[in-house]
Design a protein around this motif. Structure first.
Motif, PDB file in Angstrom:
ATOM      1  N   SER A 116       0.823  -1.216   0.000  1.00 22.65           N
ATOM      2  CA  SER A 116       0.000   0.000   0.000  1.00 22.65           C
ATOM      3  C   SER A 116       0.853   1.260   0.000  1.00 22.65           C
ATOM      4  CB  SER A 116      -0.935  -0.005   1.209  1.00 22.65           C
ATOM      5  OG  SER A 116      -0.196  -0.111   2.411  1.00 22.65           O
ATOM      6  N   CYS A 117       1.947   1.246   0.751  1.00 21.72           N
ATOM      7  CA  CYS A 117       2.821   2.421   0.798  1.00 21.72           C
ATOM      8  C   CYS A 117       3.602   2.598  -0.502  1.00 21.72           C
ATOM      9  CB  CYS A 117       3.790   2.311   1.974  1.00 21.72           C
ATOM     10  SG  CYS A 117       2.997   2.449   3.590  1.00 21.72           S
ATOM     11  N   THR A 118       3.915   1.501  -1.180  1.00 22.83           N
ATOM     12  CA  THR A 118       4.609   1.591  -2.465  1.00 22.83           C
ATOM     13  C   THR A 118       3.733   2.279  -3.513  1.00 22.83           C
ATOM     14  OG1 THR A 118       5.860  -0.434  -1.997  1.00 22.83           O
ATOM     15  CG2 THR A 118       5.738   0.251  -4.285  1.00 22.83           C
ATOM     16  N   VAL A 119       2.444   1.975  -3.505  1.00 20.40           N
ATOM     17  CA  VAL A 119       1.518   2.617  -4.450  1.00 20.40           C
ATOM     18  C   VAL A 119       1.488   4.127  -4.218  1.00 20.40           C
ATOM     19  CG1 VAL A 119      -0.895   2.779  -5.150  1.00 20.40           C
ATOM     20  CG2 VAL A 119       0.114   0.538  -4.688  1.00 20.40           C
ATOM     21  N   VAL A 120       1.409   4.530  -2.961  1.00 23.76           N
ATOM     22  CA  VAL A 120       1.389   5.966  -2.637  1.00 23.76           C
ATOM     23  C   VAL A 120       2.697   6.623  -3.059  1.00 23.76           C
ATOM     24  CG1 VAL A 120       1.202   7.655  -0.776  1.00 23.76           C
ATOM     25  CG2 VAL A 120      -0.201   5.591  -0.726  1.00 23.76           C
ATOM     26  N   GLY A 121       3.822   5.987  -2.747  1.00 21.65           N
ATOM     27  CA  GLY A 121       5.125   6.539  -3.119  1.00 21.65           C
ATOM     28  C   GLY A 121       5.296   6.663  -4.620  1.00 21.65           C
ATOM     29  N   ALA A 122       4.812   5.665  -5.380  1.00 21.18           N
ATOM     30  CA  ALA A 122       4.924   5.713  -6.840  1.00 21.18           C
ATOM     31  C   ALA A 122       4.097   6.852  -7.421  1.00 21.18           C
ATOM     32  CB  ALA A 122       4.482   4.376  -7.432  1.00 21.18           C
ATOM     33  N   LEU A 123       2.929   7.100  -6.855  1.00 24.02           N
ATOM     34  CA  LEU A 123       2.108   8.225  -7.320  1.00 24.02           C
ATOM     35  C   LEU A 123       2.803   9.568  -7.071  1.00 24.02           C
ATOM     36  CD1 LEU A 123      -1.447   7.088  -6.125  1.00 24.02           C
ATOM     37  CD2 LEU A 123      -0.631   7.248  -8.482  1.00 24.02           C
ATOM     38  N   ILE A 124       3.431   9.695  -5.919  1.00 25.75           N
ATOM     39  CA  ILE A 124       4.137  10.944  -5.610  1.00 25.75           C
ATOM     40  C   ILE A 124       5.322  11.137  -6.551  1.00 25.75           C
ATOM     41  CG2 ILE A 124       5.463  12.159  -3.826  1.00 25.75           C
ATOM     42  CD1 ILE A 124       3.713  10.774  -1.753  1.00 25.75           C
ATOM     43  N   ILE A 125       6.038  10.063  -6.853  1.00 24.29           N
ATOM     44  CA  ILE A 125       7.160  10.153  -7.793  1.00 24.29           C
ATOM     45  C   ILE A 125       6.679  10.666  -9.153  1.00 24.29           C
ATOM     46  CG2 ILE A 125       8.842   8.797  -9.107  1.00 24.29           C
ATOM     47  CD1 ILE A 125       9.127   6.996  -6.658  1.00 24.29           C
ATOM     48  N   THR A 126       5.572  10.104  -9.630  1.00 22.08           N
ATOM     49  CA  THR A 126       5.030  10.514 -10.927  1.00 22.08           C
ATOM     50  C   THR A 126       4.644  11.990 -10.936  1.00 22.08           C
ATOM     51  OG1 THR A 126       4.160   8.274 -11.218  1.00 22.08           O
ATOM     52  CG2 THR A 126       3.286   9.987 -12.659  1.00 22.08           C
ATOM     53  N   ILE A 127       3.966  12.414  -9.876  1.00 21.72           N
ATOM     54  CA  ILE A 127       3.512  13.810  -9.804  1.00 21.72           C
ATOM     55  C   ILE A 127       4.693  14.775  -9.710  1.00 21.72           C
ATOM     56  CG2 ILE A 127       2.226  15.459  -8.389  1.00 21.72           C
ATOM     57  CD1 ILE A 127       0.427  13.068  -7.562  1.00 21.72           C
ATOM     58  N   MET A 128       5.642  14.460  -8.833  1.00 24.14           N
ATOM     59  CA  MET A 128       6.765  15.362  -8.620  1.00 24.14           C
ATOM     60  C   MET A 128       7.701  15.423  -9.826  1.00 24.14           C
ATOM     61  SD  MET A 128       6.378  16.824  -5.687  1.00 24.14           S
ATOM     62  CE  MET A 128       4.660  16.897  -6.183  1.00 24.14           C
ATOM     63  N   PHE A 129       7.861  14.305 -10.525  1.00 24.54           N
ATOM     64  CA  PHE A 129       8.708  14.300 -11.718  1.00 24.54           C
ATOM     65  C   PHE A 129       8.085  15.164 -12.824  1.00 24.54           C
ATOM     66  CE2 PHE A 129      10.384  12.613 -15.692  1.00 24.54           C
ATOM     67  CZ  PHE A 129      11.743  12.521 -15.413  1.00 24.54           C
ATOM     68  N   THR A 130       6.775  15.050 -12.948  1.00 23.26           N
ATOM     69  CA  THR A 130       6.073  15.863 -13.951  1.00 23.26           C
ATOM     70  C   THR A 130       6.108  17.344 -13.589  1.00 23.26           C
ATOM     71  OG1 THR A 130       4.597  13.988 -14.368  1.00 23.26           O
ATOM     72  CG2 THR A 130       3.891  16.137 -15.189  1.00 23.26           C
ATOM     73  N   ALA A 131       5.920  17.656 -12.306  1.00 24.83           N
ATOM     74  CA  ALA A 131       5.892  19.049 -11.864  1.00 24.83           C
ATOM     75  C   ALA A 131       7.230  19.743 -12.070  1.00 24.83           C
ATOM     76  CB  ALA A 131       5.493  19.123 -10.391  1.00 24.83           C
ATOM     77  N   ALA A 132       8.330  18.993 -12.045  1.00 31.24           N
ATOM     78  CA  ALA A 132       9.653  19.595 -12.209  1.00 31.24           C
ATOM     79  C   ALA A 132       9.849  20.174 -13.609  1.00 31.24           C
ATOM     80  CB  ALA A 132      10.736  18.560 -11.919  1.00 31.24           C
ATOM     81  N   PHE A 133       9.118  19.650 -14.605  1.00 27.94           N
ATOM     82  CA  PHE A 133       9.300  20.106 -15.986  1.00 27.94           C
ATOM     83  C   PHE A 133       8.089  20.875 -16.519  1.00 27.94           C
ATOM     84  CE2 PHE A 133      11.998  16.376 -15.440  1.00 27.94           C
ATOM     85  CZ  PHE A 133      13.220  16.885 -15.831  1.00 27.94           C
ATOM     86  N   THR A 134       7.076  21.034 -15.672  1.00 26.80           N
ATOM     87  CA  THR A 134       5.923  21.875 -16.033  1.00 26.80           C
ATOM     88  C   THR A 134       5.778  22.952 -14.969  1.00 26.80           C
ATOM     89  OG1 THR A 134       4.450  20.338 -14.887  1.00 26.80           O
ATOM     90  CG2 THR A 134       4.719  20.048 -17.272  1.00 26.80           C
ATOM     91  N   VAL A 135       6.786  23.800 -14.879  1.00 23.53           N
ATOM     92  CA  VAL A 135       6.828  24.815 -13.829  1.00 23.53           C
ATOM     93  C   VAL A 135       5.734  25.845 -14.043  1.00 23.53           C
ATOM     94  CG1 VAL A 135       9.294  24.533 -13.445  1.00 23.53           C
ATOM     95  CG2 VAL A 135       8.494  26.172 -15.142  1.00 23.53           C
ATOM     96  N   PRO A 136       5.224  26.448 -12.963  1.00 24.04           N
ATOM     97  CA  PRO A 136       4.171  27.459 -13.112  1.00 24.04           C
ATOM     98  C   PRO A 136       4.673  28.680 -13.876  1.00 24.04           C
ATOM     99  CG  PRO A 136       4.991  27.367 -10.852  1.00 24.04           C
ATOM    100  CD  PRO A 136       5.570  26.200 -11.548  1.00 24.04           C
ATOM    101  N   GLY A 137       3.857  29.171 -14.824  1.00 26.63           N
ATOM    102  CA  GLY A 137       4.218  30.337 -15.637  1.00 26.63           C
ATOM    103  C   GLY A 137       4.879  29.995 -16.941  1.00 26.63           C
ATOM    104  N   GLY A 138       5.419  28.790 -17.064  1.00 31.23           N
ATOM    105  CA  GLY A 138       6.067  28.373 -18.301  1.00 31.23           C
ATOM    106  C   GLY A 138       7.498  28.867 -18.424  1.00 31.23           C
ATOM    107  N   TYR A 139       8.016  28.853 -19.686  1.00 23.52           N
ATOM    108  CA  TYR A 139       9.410  29.198 -19.963  1.00 23.52           C
ATOM    109  C   TYR A 139       9.487  30.393 -20.917  1.00 23.52           C
ATOM    110  CZ  TYR A 139      10.235  24.524 -18.094  1.00 23.52           C
ATOM    111  OH  TYR A 139      10.276  23.415 -17.301  1.00 23.52           O
ATOM    112  N   VAL A 140      10.610  31.090 -20.842  1.00 22.85           N
ATOM    113  CA  VAL A 140      10.903  32.155 -21.811  1.00 22.85           C
ATOM    114  C   VAL A 140      11.317  31.498 -23.124  1.00 22.85           C
ATOM    115  CG1 VAL A 140      12.333  34.164 -22.336  1.00 22.85           C
ATOM    116  CG2 VAL A 140      11.627  33.708 -19.970  1.00 22.85           C
ATOM    117  N   GLN A 141      10.644  31.842 -24.214  1.00 16.89           N
ATOM    118  CA  GLN A 141      10.894  31.152 -25.483  1.00 16.89           C
ATOM    119  C   GLN A 141      12.313  31.362 -25.996  1.00 16.89           C
ATOM    120  OE1 GLN A 141       7.909  32.316 -28.321  1.00 16.89           O
ATOM    121  NE2 GLN A 141       6.239  31.237 -27.246  1.00 16.89           N
TER     122      GLN A 141
END
Length: 433
Positions: A277-302
């Motif tokens: 049960s804890c592995t499932v929770v940890g895997a979900l957090i990994i997925t969310i945090m990995f995605t959030a690192a490359f979709t930063v709020p406000g976007g990027y300067v072109q």
């Protein structure tokens, strides 16, 4: 009155006292904050009082202002009484009074018993009362009884078990700790056997009574406690007694494996269910945090490819907490995978599996907390410092962290104390006899 046998109950006051461990401090297990209250309470000697109750009735000529003052004082007294009851202060005060009374009664009884000869002590059921206290773990009763009648230390019960053998069989760690408060008489206890040919190590190898196992959360921690009991008793006995066989031809280690086979399977199932049960929770957090690192709020300067809000302090908080959450959740998943792929041998429940569970739960909690910090930092960037929006959402973001602490933190503390705590026995006990 201590030794007078009741015709109806067929017992005396001494036996009744030995079967009432709840009135002695050794059987009381208040919480930490209750222990603090208990230590701060000063209990004065209680004198006998009559039941006369005085009721003050104000005269009719008193002004309305005086009546209001009396009513306010009365309400304050009621409020203080209810507050003391709610905080547990009154309960701790009553408990301390019970301890004072029981201690006085016990000392009076032992003083009387010490003046009796051996035959009179047998007639007064001193030995049954003593072994009843050992079975119930009434430490104060045992110590006072030994000081009053030293011979009870070597007397045996119906199974030919002495003081320490009976306390091991009934898993009374406080009573076994008295062993370390002895000096010259220690060696006389370690090599004794009961009517079934069991040594102290054989008794430690047997499965604990259900009433004691039920106090421990989870089958894995129960298995750990059983191993701790076996290892502690093994360190007491003579090395030559480890291979001693009882009347059934079993050595202590064989008896331990046989009696704990079902508990071992339950412990494995409990560990795997928790880790899954804890592995499932940890895997979900990994997925969310990995995605959030490359979709930063406000976007990027072109033109440059850098984040638009990279110079904001809130963006620094966002990216740092995101990285910490990702790394801690990854560590948590690896620990739980290590639990799932473990061999689940008996010795693994002593240190290896609990340590992995401690690290896994700690890092999982840390990853959830930093995930909430990441969310709040991203929100601050998006709404550009609007406190009327930020503050309520930050407070709501604390709810999952609080729930996790309420549900899992007590278990985490219990595992840590059980694994790296001071141990079952008090080996630093000062000499008492």
């Amino acid at each position: 009155m201590a030794t007078k046998t009741d015709d109806v109950l067929k017992s005396n006051a001494l036996i009744r006292l030995s079967t009432s461990p709840q009135i002695f401090p050794s059987a009381s297990q208040p919480a930490f904050w209750q222990q603090f209250i208990f230590s701060c309470i000063w209990s004065k000697p209680i004198v006998a009082t009559n039941d006369t109750v005085r009721i003050y009735v104000p005269a009719q000529r008193l002004r309305e202002s005086k009546n209001i003052v009396l009513q306010v004082l009365s309400q304050l007294r009621v409020f203080a009484k209810n507050l003391f009851t709610f905080l547990g202060i009154k309960q701790m005060y009553d408990l301390k009074k019970i301890h004072i009374y029981s201690d006085k009664i016990l000392r009076c009884m032992c003083e009387h018993i010490s003046s009796l000869d051996y035959e009179e002590q047998l007639k007064a059921s001193v030995h049954p009362a003593f072994h009843s206290a050992v079975k119930n773990g009434t430490l104060e009763f045992i110590m006072e009884m030994i000081k009053a009648c030293p011979h009870v230390m070597i007397c045996t019960d119906d199974n030919s078990r002495t003081l320490f053998m009976s306390s091991i069989a009934n898993r009374q760690e406080k009573v076994v700790s008295l062993f370390y408060g002895l000096e010259a008489t220690r060696s006389g206890f370690v090599s004794l056997i009961d009517s079934s040919g069991n040594t102290m190590l054989h008794l430690a190898a047997k499965l604990s009574p259900p009433s004691h196992l039920s106090r421990i959360s989870g089958a894995a921690l129960q298995m750990q406690r059983e191993l701790q009991w076996y290892k502690e008793v093994e360190s007491i006995i003579n090395p030559t007694d480890k291979d001693f066989a009882n009347v059934k031809g079993q050595i202590a280690r064989e008896l331990f494996t046989c009696d704990h086979a079902d508990l071992l399977l339950k412990g494995e199932e409990w560990m795997k269910a928790t880790a899954t049960s804890c592995t499932v929770v940890g895997a979900l957090i990994i997925t969310i945090m990995f995605t959030a690192a490359f979709t930063v709020p406000g976007g990027y300067v072109q033109e440059s490819g850098y984040p638009i809000f990279k110079d904001k302090e809130s963006f620094t908080v966002f990216i740092v907490s995101d990285a910490i959450s990702l790394f801690s959740s990854s560590t948590s998943v690896l620990m739980f995978l290590g639990i799932l792929t473990s061999r689940y041998a008996e010795e693994d429940f002593l240190k290896s599996l609990p340590t992995k569970l401690i690290i896994g739960l700690s890092t999982l909690f840390f990853s959830i907390a930093t995930m909430m910090v990441t969310f709040c930092a991203a929100l601050m960037i998006i709404v550009d410092g609007k406190l009327q929006i930020i503050i309520p959402i930050v407070l709501v973001a604390c709810i999952p962290v609080t729930f996790f602490m309420m549900l899992q933190f007590p278990l985490l503390v219990e595992i840590f104390v059980s694994t790296y705590g001071p141990g079952i026995f008090n080996k630093k006990l000062k000499r008492w006899y």
